[in-house]
Write an enzyme that holds these catalytic residues in place. Sequence first.
Site, PDB file in Angstrom:
ATOM      1  N   GLY A 228      -5.644  16.555  12.074  1.00  0.00           N
ATOM      2  CA  GLY A 228      -6.313  15.757  13.093  1.00  0.00           C
ATOM      3  C   GLY A 228      -6.562  14.318  12.683  1.00  0.00           C
ATOM      4  N   HIS A 229      -7.068  13.552  13.633  1.00  0.00           N
ATOM      5  CA  HIS A 229      -7.282  12.120  13.409  1.00  0.00           C
ATOM      6  C   HIS A 229      -8.305  11.848  12.305  1.00  0.00           C
ATOM      7  CE1 HIS A 229     -10.175  12.540  17.085  1.00  0.00           C
ATOM      8  NE2 HIS A 229     -10.782  12.938  15.987  1.00  0.00           N
ATOM      9  N   ASN A 230      -8.012  10.815  11.530  1.00  0.00           N
ATOM     10  CA  ASN A 230      -8.907  10.329  10.474  1.00  0.00           C
ATOM     11  C   ASN A 230      -9.092  11.295   9.308  1.00  0.00           C
ATOM     12  OD1 ASN A 230     -10.195   8.992  13.220  1.00  0.00           O
ATOM     13  ND2 ASN A 230     -10.123   7.583  11.491  1.00  0.00           N
TER      14      ASN A 230
END
EC number: 2.3.1.191
Length: 317
Positions: A228-230
């Site tokens: 997922g993001h980050n």
Amino acid sequence: MKLSEIAQKTGASFSGEDIEIFALNSLKNANKAELSYCDGEKNAKFIAGSNAGAILISQNLTSFVPEGMSALVCENPHLAFAILSKDFAKPLFCEPKPSNIAESATIMSNAYIGSNVSVGEGSIVMAGVFLGDNVKIGQNCIIHPNVVIYNDCVIGDECHLLANCVIGSDGFGYAHTKTGEHVKIYHNGNVVLGDFVEVGACTTIDRGVFESTMIASYTKIDNLVQIGHNCELGNGCLIVSQTGLAGSTTLGRNVVMGGQSGSAGHVRVGDFAQIAARGGVSKDLDAGKKYAGAYPIMPLDEFFKIQAKILRFFKKN
């Protein structure tokens, strides 16, 4: 966009100077020409140290806003931020610029090369690959058929990206209205892979909201993995097939995630920790230990003891 326009668009009220806002950014990295947001007391402690010119914030947290920072007061800062993210999203295509393809690089037919792309010496880009604008690929990489690398992503040296993997797609981020609508959060970050990283077939790595999703050197990611993001993965991690890491998960160096394991968002796993297959990481985990189970996850030896007790119980009954 002026703060007064932003206030009108989001239904917020604001106090302070009606400054021009040029971008959205995190509290940590925002500057005087950028707008940030705070969606709860957990993050309010970071406001005082932020250089943001303005902030979206709820009424009960306005006491945290320092002098010189304009406050846009609204009922749901996260929703207001999501609404604005579309206006401040990067364009899908940038102004055409020449790409820099090394002489010894091989670009096969039907590969799409965007504007201002860089491909290093000895790298191979196979048929059907999509390289978005401003993508940078290092030396001696192999980009297999139908790989998609979206705008602004960076691939280090000696990386192998296997067929149909996707690097830098938008993260799964939404804000929610009272009537049940899901408002998309547009992501302006990117993905950065270190050197000697391998990404398996049909794996997806989402770009960060503002900053980068980071995969450090020598990390190996199996097929059918979702990151997922980050997220931030340290050096030499091993991520086995069907693992899912929720946004902002941080893995130390040489962490092993077994098959079908997963993590909740915003958790940290220490260096050299190992998560058994189907393990569910719902809290921070110490370095150098083996873990198993999901609710709750626990050290591996404790997990085996509990399983043995359960087996003995059923044998007696």
